[in-house]
Motif scaffolding. Structure first.
Motif, PDB file in Angstrom:
ATOM      1  N   LYS A   1      87.122   9.082  40.529  1.00  0.00           N
ATOM      2  CA  LYS A   1      88.370   8.305  40.544  1.00  0.00           C
ATOM      3  C   LYS A   1      88.496   7.428  41.779  1.00  0.00           C
ATOM      4  CE  LYS A   1      90.880  11.646  37.714  1.00  0.00           C
ATOM      5  NZ  LYS A   1      92.053  12.552  37.614  1.00  0.00           N
ATOM      6  N   ALA A   2      87.852   7.808  42.863  1.00  0.00           N
ATOM      7  CA  ALA A   2      87.957   7.034  44.098  1.00  0.00           C
ATOM      8  C   ALA A   2      86.828   6.014  44.256  1.00  0.00           C
ATOM      9  CB  ALA A   2      87.979   7.969  45.312  1.00  0.00           C
TER      10      ALA A   2
ATOM     11  N   ASP B   1      91.053  11.226  44.225  1.00  0.00           N
ATOM     12  CA  ASP B   1      90.132  11.977  43.366  1.00  0.00           C
ATOM     13  C   ASP B   1      90.882  12.912  42.425  1.00  0.00           C
ATOM     14  OD1 ASP B   1      87.567  11.041  43.863  1.00  0.00           O
ATOM     15  OD2 ASP B   1      87.218  12.407  45.537  1.00  0.00           O
TER      16      ASP B   1
ATOM     17  N   THR C   1      91.047  12.635  48.815  1.00  0.00           N
ATOM     18  CA  THR C   1      91.383  13.847  48.066  1.00  0.00           C
ATOM     19  C   THR C   1      92.460  13.568  47.017  1.00  0.00           C
ATOM     20  OG1 THR C   1      90.813  15.279  49.936  1.00  0.00           O
ATOM     21  CG2 THR C   1      92.280  16.194  48.258  1.00  0.00           C
TER      22      THR C   1
ATOM     23  N   HIS D   1      82.853  11.374  43.179  1.00  0.00           N
ATOM     24  CA  HIS D   1      84.208  10.857  43.394  1.00  0.00           C
ATOM     25  C   HIS D   1      84.563   9.871  42.276  1.00  0.00           C
ATOM     26  CE1 HIS D   1      84.390  12.543  47.489  1.00  0.00           C
ATOM     27  NE2 HIS D   1      83.133  12.159  47.607  1.00  0.00           N
TER      28      HIS D   1
END
Length: 235
Positions: free
Chosen positions: A103-104, A28, A25, A101
């Protein structure tokens, strides 16, 4: 690591799974570059040392993020139809997971895959090639060509989504002018197309190119797909 925290994390009912979920979380939302164990601990309302009751170090935590994201991909939709249908479905499902997702997910693409989920991803991709009659070695080579395209294309797309806003007509025109200013006839001829990207079409184009190439190499008829390998715009 032999480090003990205050125990508040345990009182809050934290588990390794909850810590990893919280890390996803945070990454992201804020991005990987700004992620730290200290920031995650603050998000959870505990001291940083308390997290080490659940994960040994930051690297293990990032491995857990990658493994969790990979384990969350459901490839059941890639087990029916022709081999070409299965390859397309596998690629589409994997890309969709990455876009959920942005960014992750680069962690999935850049950290060594050792988990059971990683092996299931590989098994599912190989299952799409079984009808081609390839030997074990060539199957692996075909798999790695497929993976190289998937990973490279997704990294490019995610990088664009994170670092670049949607280009307005003025920015596109400026980019065309920059390319044209090189004076290179070849670059000038493709400048209007090189200045923009359509990630959906380009992903489909690449997958169809791989499928058509495998079909041609093995003598299996190519079904034409939904995205022909000719006449499509690419960058």
């Amino acid at each position: 690591m032999g480090v003990r925290g205050t125990g508040r994390g345990r009182r809050l009912g934290l588990t390794q799974e909850k810590v990893v979920a919280a890390a996803i979380t945070v990454i992201d939302r804020d991005g990987l570059d700004s992620f730290s164990v200290r920031r995650l601990a603050a998000e959870l309302g505990i001291e940083a040392m308390s997290l080490y009751n659940h994960v040994p170090n930051k690297e293990a935590l990032l491995d857990g993020v990658a493994e969790t994201l990979l384990a969350g991909i459901d490839f059941s939709g890639a087990d029916t139809g022709t081999w070409q249908d299965r390859v397309r479905a596998h690629a589409t499902i994997f890309r969709a997971a990455a876009l959920r997702h942005p960014k992750a997910f680069p962690l999935v693409l850049t950290r060594p895959p050792h988990s059971r989920a990683a092996l299931e991803t590989i098994r599912s991709a190989l299952a799409g090639l079984t009808e081609l009659g390839l030997g074990p070695q060539e199957s692996v080579r075909a798999l790695r060509s497929y993976v190289s395209f998937i990973y490279g294309t997704i990294m490019r797309e995610l990088g664009s989504a994170i670092t670049l806003s949607v280009m307005d007509p003025g920015q596109v025109e400026e980019r065309v002018e920059e390319i044209t200013a090189t004076g290179d006839p070849l670059l000038i001829s493709v400048a209007p197309h090189l200045a923009v990207s359509d990630h959906d079409l380009e992903f489909e184009y690449g997958i169809e190119l791989l499928i058509a190439g495998l079909a041609a190499r093995t003598g299996v008829p190519y079904d034409g797909g939904s995205a022909p390998v000719t006449g499509r715009r690419s960058s």
